[in-house]
Design a protein around this motif. Structure first.
Motif, short mmCIF file in Angstrom:
data_model
loop_
_atom_site.label_atom_id
_atom_site.label_comp_id
_atom_site.label_asym_id
_atom_site.label_seq_id
_atom_site.Cartn_x
_atom_site.Cartn_y
_atom_site.Cartn_z
N GLY A 155 28.37 47.37 71.88
CA GLY A 155 29.10 48.24 72.48
C GLY A 155 29.79 48.99 71.36
O GLY A 155 29.37 49.09 70.24
N GLY A 156 30.61 49.89 72.02
CA GLY A 156 31.55 50.87 70.97
C GLY A 156 30.58 51.97 70.45
O GLY A 156 30.81 52.58 69.33
N GLY A 157 29.49 52.04 71.11
CA GLY A 157 28.46 53.28 70.63
C GLY A 157 27.24 52.59 69.88
O GLY A 157 26.49 53.33 70.00
N GLU B 208 25.26 50.93 71.48
CA GLU B 208 24.28 51.00 72.39
C GLU B 208 23.34 52.25 72.37
O GLU B 208 22.01 52.23 72.86
CB GLU B 208 24.85 50.70 74.04
N LEU B 209 23.88 53.08 71.75
CA LEU B 209 23.15 54.48 71.78
C LEU B 209 21.82 54.07 70.78
O LEU B 209 21.16 55.02 70.78
CB LEU B 209 23.98 55.56 71.04
N TYR C 165 37.12 52.20 77.82
CA TYR C 165 37.22 53.09 77.06
C TYR C 165 35.71 53.63 76.87
O TYR C 165 34.72 53.14 77.08
CB TYR C 165 37.75 52.83 75.62
N SER D 210 33.11 55.62 74.09
CA SER D 210 32.89 55.58 72.61
C SER D 210 31.51 56.29 72.45
O SER D 210 30.61 55.67 71.59
CB SER D 210 32.58 54.11 72.38
N THR D 211 31.41 57.62 72.54
CA THR D 211 30.29 58.33 72.31
C THR D 211 30.61 59.34 71.20
O THR D 211 31.79 59.98 71.55
CB THR D 211 29.47 58.84 73.49
#
Lengths: 100, 471, 359
Positions: free
Chosen positions: A8-10, A12-13, C241, C243-244
């Protein structure tokens, strides 16, 4: 060993934008020894992280600023890299580094 | 300018006057980027004399040679010495009647400090010999090495060899002859040496935080230097702290919550100590000092291998990274901190010594010496000697339950020392207190810090009100 | 696997540890501020009450005030919106809360995060106002990037956002704007201002309330709140929220300073608060004041120059000279070399340069 991993919190990218991964980790560390977070991190690094691994790892641990929860409990309470894992455990990685 | 005429080979700094020296200083402080427009890309000619080749190609300047990419060897040397001499004269660091002690670790920074102080003394001596009236005495120079073998043990044969090498370096820097003092760090305890060594080890063991341990040792080293200076009649203490080192201190102090006292530590002059400290290499980068040692074959000695871990280690690798990314970063950091308001003790105190004063006034530039508003005397932390912010003075409830001298001592330290040095647990605190060297204890007790008086008043109030409640 | 019988719930070393506050439930996290090991429920209580104390002690709000929460859809502003509406109810602040978002016009980034804010509008029952670059300036960020390329686009975005928030706040007729800057952000800003030599900003950046002389004061209720706790709170509460990273500045958060702060936090968590304390304690003489504030002749926004920065940039865009106004620091000549360097797209020492927040 069946584990549920969540990014999470990015983060996953870094693994094809998939947040939840149900994985089977067939890692035999030392004979008779339990799987530790240290082993899992190495496994995740090779098997799940598709790009920019430096956003996830630094040295043999997670990059500072990445929070880790094992069964919804801060891994700082369970010995961080030495935390042992069992069947059906869940591990969550959340980056705190993405925009506010 | 003397240099532009093409006669740069003969060590031009010796003929330069101070005005010329300021020019390169400004440029360096503003951080000229290595590939700036003012560099002639076609020939790697010295920016100053425009005759000789630069020491390193301009493109390499970012790779850590500082001014080496812009100047030829002679101009580089002249520029560096110029920065030193400008710092010394503009801040009245050394006057003819002074006896200065140079702290020498064996490393490049203090090696250059020693070299430059010697060159300055040597020249003063020549002037003295040549002058008819001999009215200007020549300042004296001594050298001190603090032996930390007790804490960071090295192989004793290698260590003895290092000491011999240092002795040789010092004795070669003559005339004028310089005394060389070697003192084990344990000697801050006035008792005999081996006893001091053991107590010191125990004291450091009582500190659990790695960074706290390093910093305590740093404070003790300063005490040792002060002790040598005091016992041997020195009037100034010269440190080789360079821009890079000071930049690290700026960041480290910020990280440790020492924002209030930071301004005190980074000035050219720091006279809060019994023997005032001066930092003549404040404007020189570590790369430049290393380069000079290389160029002039100044011998350095690796006598101490201090570990740099914890916060300090993290800070120095951070600053190193920043400096690689932008070669003027360290200068900018120091310049920012330089804009903080200094303390009244950050200038050489006025002396009554009419003769010496007159002599130094002739050279000294006044603009750096604007007197600060007269403030009430500062209170200082007994451990790190940093000035205390009023709002950090201990609320007296914090030692309501602990009125032992150890407890009161702990409460009179700055928040940073309380966090990383002073043991939290009362029994270890008592032990820690019992192991402290006398100068620290007396600093805490000394009326010199108003803090102590203030504390006492607070205690009095507390005792009185307790009595009233009781009766 | 004999140990499995001994340690009941899970086989983790710390699994059995109890909360040091309630001594009943299993600890779920270690607080960076105090190193206490506490359970989820106690964490919610101390987290919220600490923010309440900060609000009360610093008199951030007065009863009856209208407050806009700068909402980007990211973790900080989402948690801020949630906690403020919670505290407003619980402690009777008597505040009218609003969400205020800026739509920069970045397809694939802001449109998605705005969806998050719109969900928050419903979830927390807070009215939302969105101001867009397109309606305020006639340009979206997509259009600006098409014209000027990826260089300097953060400069435009930063200048425009700051003004857009003020204009949105004025439209909402709010008394104050609350932003989600957390302790890590402020510590980072202290360091960045030291690294840049910006003494004026260094003296201002630790104030919990800023711009009190301007049209709309801003405050930071999370000034002492650790980023780790904000993220943990959002995770445990399952707050929604976004978060990208911004597509035009994808690596902006990979700054040296941010990394350094996280490294520090690992070996000494209190360092973050210590940096803020240093920032508050620096002896900066009051004579180094901000340039005199006037108003922009063109749009009426506060400005120290004839035209405000946004108008200068806009003029450049409209005249097809986008370089206009780039790389000139605001009248302070001493750090020209650094400013130039940074505005030329070297983002290494910066991190949240293009974040959704600005200082």
């Amino acid at each position: 060993m069946q584990l549920t991993l969540e990014f999470g919190g990015g983060l996953e990218l870094l693994c094809n934008s998939v947040k939840i991964h149900n994985v089977d980790v067939d890692l035999q560390s030392q004979a008779g020894e339990k799987l530790t977070m240290k082993d899992l991190l190495a496994w995740v690094h090779t098997n799940l992280i598709k790009e920019r691994p430096e956003m996830f790892m630094k040295g043999d641990t997670v990059r500072p600023g990445v929070l880790v929860l094992v069964n919804d409990c801060d891994w700082e309470l369970s010995g961080q890299l030495d935390t042992t894992l069992g069947e059906k455990d869940s591990v969550v990685f959340i980056s705190t580094l993405h925009g506010g | 300018m003397a240099c532009s005429t093409g006669t740069c080979q003969s060590g031009c700094y010796k003929d330069n006057n101070e005005e010329e020296e300021q020019v390169p200083k400004r440029e360096a402080a503003n951080g000229v980027t290595p590939n700036g427009n003012d560099i002639d890309h076609h020939h790697n000619l010295c920016l100053k004399c425009k005759v000789n080749e630069t020491i390193a190609p301009p493109s390499a300047a970012g790779g850590g040679v500082g001014d080496g990419g812009r100047f030829c060897a002679d101009c580089f040397r002249g520029n560096l010495f110029g920065k030193f001499r400008f710092a010394v004269t503009a801040n009245a660091m050394i006057s003819p009647s002074d006896k200065v002690l140079v702290a020498f670790s064996g490393g490049p920074s203090s090696r250059v400090a020693l070299q430059f102080v010697h060159e300055m003394q040597h020249k003063a001596q020549k002037n003295f010999d040549a002058s008819r009236d001999r009215s200007l005495p020549v300042f004296g120079v001594g050298v001190a090495f603090i032996d930390e073998n007790a804490i960071y043990p090295a192989c004793s044969r290698e260590f003895d060899q290092s000491i011999e090498e240092m002795k040789l370096i010092v004795s070669n820097l003559a005339p004028p002859r310089k005394e060389f003092h070697v003192a084990p760090i344990g000697s801050i305890y006035s008792s005999d040496f081996s006893d001091g060594r053991d107590r010191l080890k125990e004291l450091l063991n009582a500190v659990s935080d790695v960074t706290g341990k390093e910093d305590l040792l740093l404070h003790l080293r300063m005490l040792s230097l002060q002790k040598i200076a005091l016992e041997n009649g020195y009037t100034k203490l010269v440190l080789g702290s360079c821009t890079s080192r000071i930049a690290c201190h700026v960041i480290a102090a910020t990280v440790k919550g020492q924002g209030y006292s930071l301004a005190a530590d980074i000035q050219y002059v720091d006279a809060r100590w019994e023997i005032p400290i001066v930092l003549p290499l404040r404007d020189c980068l570590t790369q430049e000092l290393n380069m000079l040692c290389c160029l002039d074959r100044l011998e350095t000695v690796e006598a101490i291998n201090r570990p740099c871990s914890g916060i300090n280690g993290l800070v120095s690798s951070f600053v190193k990274l920043l400096q690689e990314e932008n070669p003027s970063r360290e200068c900018t950091i120091v310049r920012t901190a330089g804009k903080l308001t200094p303390f009244h003790f950050n200038r050489i105190p006025e002396t009554d010594d009419g003769n010496a004063h007159l002599a130094s006034q002739r050279r000294q530039k006044k603009f750096n010496l604007k007197p600060n508003e007269s403030l009430p005397p500062e209170s200082f932390c007994p451990i790190c000697h940093s000035p205390l912010n009023n709002c950090d003075l201990p609320s007296f409830s914090s030692f309501e339950d602990d009125q032992t001298s150890a407890g009161i001592f702990g409460a009179s330290c700055c928040p940073s020392c309380r966090f990383q040095i002073v043991p939290k647990e009362p029994s270890s605190m008592v032990q820690f207190y019992s192991l402290l060297p006398q100068p620290i204890i007396s600093r805490a007790k000394d009326g010199g810090c108003g803090n102590q008086r203030w504390l006492r008043e607070q205690i009095q109030d507390c005792l009185l009100s307790d009595n009233e409640d009781g009766t | 696997m004999q140990e499995a019988d001994v340690v009941k719930p899970k086989k983790n070393i710390g699994a059995g540890r109890q909360c040091t506050i309630c001594n009943q439930r299993r600890a779920a996290l270690k607080r960076p501020k105090t190193l206490e090991q506490i359970c989820r429920e106690c964490f919610y209580v101390v987290f919220e009450e600490e923010i309440h104390r900060v609000i009360v002690d610093n008199q951030l709000f007065k009863p009856g005030e209208r407050i806009a929460i700068g909402a980007s859809g990211g973790k900080d502003s989402t948690v801020l919106a949630y906690v403020l509406s919670e505290l407003n109810r619980r402690h009777n602040y008597e505040l009218d809360l609003f969400l205020l978002s800026v739509d920069e016009g970045i397809t694939g980034y802001r449109d998605d995060s705005l969806e998050t804010v719109k969900r928050n509008e419903i979830q927390y029952g807070l009215p939302l106002k969105v101001v867009s670059y397109k309606e305020l300036y006639g340009w979206t960020m997509d259009e600006i990037v098409k014209m000027i390329g990826l260089k300097n686009n953060c400069t435009f975005c930063g200048v425009f956002r700051r003004q857009a928030l003020d204009r949105g706040a004025a439209l909402l007729k709010v008394d104050k704007l609350a932003t989600g800057h957390n302790a890590d952000d402020i510590a980072e800003t202290v360091l960045l201002n030291i690294l840049r030599g910006d003494i004026a900003r260094l003296s201002r950046c630790t104030s919990i309330t800023t711009g009190e002389d301007g049209p709309i004061p801003r405050c930071k209720p999370f000034k002492y709140t650790y980023e780790k706790e904000i993220v943990m709170y959002a995770y445990f509460k399952r707050l929604d929220y976004f978060s990208t990273e911004c597509i035009y500045s994808p690596n902006a958060y990979r700054g040296f300073a941010r990394e350094f702060i996280k490294d520090l936090e690992r070996i000494r968590p209190s360092a973050i608060l210590d940096i803020i304390k240093s920032g508050e304690d620096f002896r900066i003489s009051t004579s180094t004041k901000m340039p005199e504030q006037g108003t922009c002749e063109r749009c009426g926004y506060i400005s120290s120059q004839k035209w405000c920065k946004a108008c200068i940039l806009l003029e450049g865009l409209n005249r097809g000279l986008p370089k206009l106004g780039i790389g000139r620091s605001r009248g302070i000549t001493t750090d020209r070399s650094n400013d130039m360097k940074q505005s030329n797209g070297i983002k290494n020492i910066q991190s949240k340069q293009c974040g959704t927040l600005d200082f």
